[in-house]
Design an enzyme around this catalytic site. Sequence first.
Site, mmCIF file in Angstrom:
data_model
loop_
_atom_site.group_PDB
_atom_site.id
_atom_site.type_symbol
_atom_site.label_atom_id
_atom_site.label_comp_id
_atom_site.label_asym_id
_atom_site.label_seq_id
_atom_site.Cartn_x
_atom_site.Cartn_y
_atom_site.Cartn_z
ATOM 1 C CG HIS A 157 -2.008 -34.209 6.586
ATOM 2 N ND1 HIS A 157 -2.475 -33.010 7.082
ATOM 3 C CD2 HIS A 157 -0.686 -34.040 6.375
ATOM 4 C CE1 HIS A 157 -1.479 -32.149 7.173
ATOM 5 N NE2 HIS A 157 -0.382 -32.745 6.740
ATOM 6 N NE ARG A 204 1.123 -25.548 4.020
ATOM 7 C CZ ARG A 204 1.030 -26.870 4.040
ATOM 8 N NH1 ARG A 204 -0.055 -27.467 3.608
ATOM 9 N NH2 ARG A 204 2.019 -27.609 4.476
ATOM 10 C CG ASP A 206 8.996 -24.276 16.903
ATOM 11 O OD1 ASP A 206 9.719 -25.118 16.366
ATOM 12 O OD2 ASP A 206 8.524 -24.392 18.060
ATOM 13 C CG ASN A 259 5.017 -33.456 21.118
ATOM 14 O OD1 ASN A 259 5.197 -34.418 21.848
ATOM 15 N ND2 ASN A 259 5.375 -33.429 19.847
ATOM 16 C CD GLU A 265 2.178 -38.714 7.777
ATOM 17 O OE1 GLU A 265 3.038 -38.229 8.542
ATOM 18 O OE2 GLU A 265 1.578 -38.040 6.931
ATOM 19 C CB ILE A 307 0.851 -28.846 17.124
ATOM 20 C CG1 ILE A 307 1.925 -27.954 16.473
ATOM 21 C CG2 ILE A 307 -0.041 -28.035 18.055
ATOM 22 C CD1 ILE A 307 1.367 -26.856 15.568
ATOM 23 C CG ASN A 334 8.356 -37.959 2.585
ATOM 24 O OD1 ASN A 334 8.173 -37.272 1.575
ATOM 25 N ND2 ASN A 334 7.771 -37.706 3.732
ATOM 26 C CG HIS A 341 -1.627 -34.596 10.632
ATOM 27 N ND1 HIS A 341 -0.946 -35.794 10.596
ATOM 28 C CD2 HIS A 341 -0.709 -33.641 10.357
ATOM 29 C CE1 HIS A 341 0.328 -35.558 10.313
ATOM 30 N NE2 HIS A 341 0.482 -34.263 10.159
ATOM 31 C CG LEU A 342 -3.502 -30.346 15.172
ATOM 32 C CD1 LEU A 342 -3.850 -29.861 16.585
ATOM 33 C CD2 LEU A 342 -4.328 -29.580 14.144
ATOM 34 N N GLY A 343 0.642 -30.535 12.426
ATOM 35 C CA GLY A 343 2.105 -30.430 12.336
ATOM 36 C C GLY A 343 2.413 -29.063 11.756
ATOM 37 N NE ARG A 390 3.698 -37.310 2.125
ATOM 38 C CZ ARG A 390 3.910 -36.025 2.367
ATOM 39 N NH1 ARG A 390 5.130 -35.561 2.509
ATOM 40 N NH2 ARG A 390 2.908 -35.203 2.482
#
Length: 394
Positions: free
Chosen positions: A175, A236, A277, A329, A380, A326, A9, A203-205, A86
């Site tokens: 994603h 973003r 964060d 966790n 992934e 996110i 990646n 998908h929450l990163g 990727r």
Amino acid sequence: MEDSILVVNSGSSSVKLALFDKHHQKKASALAEKLNKTDATAQITGSPEPIALPENANHQQALQVLIETFTQKELLQGQPLAIGHRVVHGGETFREAALIDIDTIAAIKKVSGLAPLHNPVNLVGIEAMQVLFPSVPQVAVFDTAYHQSLPERAYRYALPKHCYEDWGVRRYGFHGTSHYFMVQEAARLLSKPAEKTSIISAHLGNGCSITAIQDGKSIDTSMGLTPLEGLVMGTRSGDVDPGLFDYLAGQGVSASDVHAMLNNESGLLGLSGHTNDMRTLCELAEKGDKPARLAIDVFCFRLARYIGAMTASLRHLDAVVFTGGIGENSAEVRRETIKHLSLLGLMMDPELNQQHGKESGNRVSHADSRFPILTIPTNEELVIAQEASRLARL
Ligand code: ADP
């Protein structure tokens, strides 16, 4: 004995390398950062000692050092069987992963205008591995490919049609590898075939996107022409009024400054004024920090609106799934999001949610919830390794 599959990646200033055996069990991973800078560093995951890199090491040098280290530690013996990469953007050319040859590279270059920050550095990783292992089959796995099943009503913007026909302006979605993994895992957990499983996958990163998956296929997604559209993200903005550009131009803000603002200074960071964060924001909000609380509120409310919106695309729903740093966790984000969705009959189980579904087969919803809610760790790299094996016919 050669039995390894490498997953690469390659980002703008970093490269991540993962090593799987031929049964797709992960054996090791490593990260090189701050590439092309004087303080470039590298490390094998879980090992405290840094690996020495040449000053200003580039992607190829870093990959070479990481591979030598894997070899010295006898994690890699001989050449790998296949290498998966990727690649962020496959445009409309790639509906699935592709074996890399001259034509594939030319096609990736051709769509690079759609992802100028990503595709060129992905290609650097591919070219570096071709130099190191010229005879090993290499495979490109695209973030966009899984969303090529979107119907036209979901991927077209209401713009003059020449924007699409001449410039490829449409919703591509990103994603895809993670959302694909989510439906495979949800199907397994629900004991259904994936091609009959329908989910809403969040998908929450640092980047965040949500996808409606009907019978295993992506049919709607929140990210668009670029990974900027949709949900609130770490830095973003997600959706804004397109009239903003004109308005800010009137205030003397240049197009490139608006771009930097929307991509790097907005989202959780912009709203809170502190950080992107989520863990830190939850701690600050707990102590009474109002901007941190607002950032979490806007994040969860936008996400809830999108979950509601995604139901318009689906004929059937088996589960709502949370993933990413996110999503996996943060019990607080899941709870605050689902609170907005009581009209849909979604209900959290507070205790199962607090345990992240670890003792309830990934389920965090209440027994009375109209649809199950699951948390599933994404993987992934595993999908890329599987795709590399499939296309290399291992
Ligand atoms: P990336 O998109 O860069 O891969 P990740 O998927 O690792 O990012 O997600 C990073 C986000 O996950 C950060 O906002 C981080 O604070 C958040 N996160 C990780 N652990 C927790 C936690 N225990 N509680 C809340 N947020 C968390």
